[in-house]
Design a protein around this motif. Structure first.
Motif: not given
Lengths: 83, 83
Positions: A40-41, A37, A16, A29-34, A78, A23, A19-20
């Motif tokens: 912690v994952l 997350m 899973s 561009d990692v602007a919106n990636i946390s 990131y 992308k 795909p991230q």
């Protein structure tokens, strides 16, 4: 039956993140990636590997070890691409 | 020991999506989020719930059921905010 479901579940959850990752590599561009997350994952799936070893559950070990690798790479990108 | 590790692993993996969900809600921007990641993860964690039920493993059931809920909400926001 359980092993089939566990193996399928493991495959879906471990692929899973791919795909991230693709992308992020494509858009650089990692602007919106946390990053929280991903971190912690990473801790979580590492603990699942330990859990799988203790319980001798191959589906859990393999899928989560794969997730550890993919999430480490995602965290690396990131750090490389954050502005 | 295993139950402690499993419970911790479950907590980390299931809460891992929360920072991403909060970031999406705050920024109202899903441009770099991979909807495929969320969908594939959703299938995976749902299968883990089934696996947990078959194996009667509470840590696996609870953590993955929580992930199903969080990822469903994230997918909903993705559909709402995508341009």
């Amino acid at each position: 039956m359980e092993t089939i479901i566990g193996t399928l579940a493991g495959i879906f959850t471990s692929i899973s993140t791919l795909p991230q990752l693709f992308k992020v590599i494509k858009n650089k561009d990692v602007a919106n990636i946390s990053w929280m997350m991903v971190s912690v994952l990473l801790i979580g799936v590492s603990l699942w590997v330990v859990y799988g070893i203790l319980k001798n559950e191959l589906p859990i070990i393999i899928s989560n070890a794969f997730s550890v690798v993919v999430n480490l790479i995602l965290l690396g990108y990131y750090i490389a691409y954050r502005k």
